[in-house]
Design a protein around this motif. Structure first.
Motif, PDB file in Angstrom:
ATOM      1  N   ASN B  12      29.838  28.901  49.810  1.00 37.62           N
ATOM      2  CA  ASN B  12      30.535  29.135  51.073  1.00 37.62           C
ATOM      3  C   ASN B  12      31.790  28.273  51.069  1.00 37.62           C
ATOM      4  N   VAL B  13      32.953  28.896  51.064  1.00 40.24           N
ATOM      5  CA  VAL B  13      34.199  28.143  50.949  1.00 40.24           C
ATOM      6  C   VAL B  13      35.155  28.586  52.040  1.00 40.24           C
ATOM      7  N   PRO B  14      36.054  27.695  52.473  1.00 38.36           N
ATOM      8  CA  PRO B  14      37.046  28.088  53.478  1.00 38.36           C
ATOM      9  C   PRO B  14      38.153  28.910  52.833  1.00 38.36           C
ATOM     10  N   GLU B  15      38.797  29.699  53.656  1.00 38.67           N
ATOM     11  CA  GLU B  15      39.984  30.443  53.199  1.00 38.67           C
ATOM     12  C   GLU B  15      40.975  29.497  52.553  1.00 38.67           C
ATOM     13  N   GLY B  16      41.554  29.960  51.460  1.00 40.84           N
ATOM     14  CA  GLY B  16      42.568  29.158  50.790  1.00 40.84           C
ATOM     15  C   GLY B  16      42.014  28.215  49.737  1.00 40.84           C
ATOM     16  N   ALA B  17      40.698  28.079  49.696  1.00 40.97           N
ATOM     17  CA  ALA B  17      40.097  27.167  48.722  1.00 40.97           C
ATOM     18  C   ALA B  17      40.121  27.777  47.329  1.00 40.97           C
ATOM     19  N   THR B  18      39.947  26.905  46.353  1.00 41.41           N
ATOM     20  CA  THR B  18      39.753  27.332  44.968  1.00 41.41           C
ATOM     21  C   THR B  18      38.282  27.189  44.638  1.00 41.41           C
ATOM     22  N   LEU B  47      35.868  43.560  37.673  1.00 40.38           N
ATOM     23  CA  LEU B  47      36.916  42.685  38.187  1.00 40.38           C
ATOM     24  C   LEU B  47      37.913  42.391  37.063  1.00 40.38           C
ATOM     25  N   MET B  48      37.380  41.918  35.953  1.00 39.85           N
ATOM     26  CA  MET B  48      38.244  41.683  34.798  1.00 39.85           C
ATOM     27  C   MET B  48      37.414  41.489  33.540  1.00 39.85           C
ATOM     28  N   SER B  49      38.007  41.874  32.429  1.00 38.99           N
ATOM     29  CA  SER B  49      37.432  41.547  31.136  1.00 38.99           C
ATOM     30  C   SER B  49      37.799  40.101  30.815  1.00 38.99           C
ATOM     31  N   GLY B  58      46.507  37.781  38.751  1.00 37.12           N
ATOM     32  CA  GLY B  58      46.801  37.326  40.099  1.00 37.12           C
ATOM     33  C   GLY B  58      46.124  36.001  40.384  1.00 37.12           C
ATOM     34  N   ARG B  59      45.265  35.987  41.395  1.00 42.15           N
ATOM     35  CA  ARG B  59      44.588  34.755  41.795  1.00 42.15           C
ATOM     36  C   ARG B  59      43.332  34.470  40.953  1.00 42.15           C
ATOM     37  N   LEU B  74      37.699  31.631  37.872  1.00 42.71           N
ATOM     38  CA  LEU B  74      38.345  30.769  38.871  1.00 42.71           C
ATOM     39  C   LEU B  74      39.072  31.663  39.859  1.00 42.71           C
ATOM     40  N   ILE B  75      38.820  31.432  41.128  1.00 46.12           N
ATOM     41  CA  ILE B  75      39.523  32.170  42.171  1.00 46.12           C
ATOM     42  C   ILE B  75      40.350  31.176  42.972  1.00 46.12           C
TER      43      ILE B  75
END
Lengths: 113, 110
Positions: B12-18, B47-49, B58-59, B74-75
């Motif tokens: 559970n992370v806040p908006e804008g977090a990594t 999502l991605m290879s 992107g992010r 990593l997001i």
């Protein structure tokens, strides 16, 4: 259609009955997979087709489960004498060839009561 | 032993977090690696290879460490729309099945 199509989207059946789940893969995709996903788990492999033949059926849990793909396109997963433990989402995926990314259908939610 | 192991979370992370997810695989013959995203009661979607040299979209950044047999995702700058389950997927050379982890649940909080 553009994507993998699975029918029905939901199926409720009584214990002991026979069910068929259908998958229509993306046109031209030679590889077709069936997976089963239980709540809180990742998809579990059942069977893989390359063309018409089942190249790997090692994931089928027992001989009540069988799948066919007679013309190398549409596939049917067949479950005999269903048990409550068979309740899950059955996902079908197709791929242009065996190890490229897999595209999934929306799944059939099977409930055995 | 499972082919692919993931921490189920939840994260559970806040908006804008990594936020970063790791996944380990047990078979050194694994050849292809992917991250899939699955929304509640929906099918998994790619999502991605993941490539040996690492790759970014992107992010999202994916890394592969063959020596340690783990994959990471990593997001950055998390969005509410990133809330989903992230599935680590491995294909073992010579086999034609995709092995899935149990998935890591992410909730991004306003």
């Amino acid at each position: 259609g553009a994507g993998v199509s699975q029918t029905p989207s939901n199926k409720v059946t009584e214990k002991g009955k026979y069910v068929e789940l259908r998958c229509d893969p993306i046109s031209g995709h030679t590889a077709l997979y069936w997976y089963r996903q239980s709540l809180g788990q990742g998809p579990e492999f059942l069977i893989y087709f390359q063309g018409t033949g089942a190249a790997d059926d090692s994931g089928l849990p027992n001989d009540r489960f069988f799948a066919v793909r007679p013309e190398g396109s549409v596939s049917t997963l067949k479950i005999q004498r269903t048990e409550r433990g068979d309740s899950a989402v059955y996902l079908c995926a197709s791929s242009p060839y065996g190890v490229a990314e897999a595209f999934f259908g929306q799944g059939t939610r099977l409930t055995v009561v | 032993r499972k082919e692919v192991e993931q921490d189920p979370g939840p994260f559970n992370v806040p908006e804008g977090a990594t936020v970063a997810f790791n996944c380990t695989y047990s078979n050194s013959a694994s050849q292809s690696f992917f991250w899939y995203r699955q929304d509640c009661r929906k099918e998994p979607k790619l999502l991605m290879s993941v490539y040996s040299s690492g790759n970014e979209d992107g992010r999202f950044t994916a890394q592969l460490n063959r020596a340690s047999q783990y994959i990471s995702l990593l997001i950055r700058d998390s969005k509410l729309s990133d809330s989903a389950t992230y599935l680590c997927v491995v294909n073992i050379g010579g086999r034609h099945q995709f092995y899935f982890g149990t998935g890591t649940s992410l909730t991004v909080i306003p």
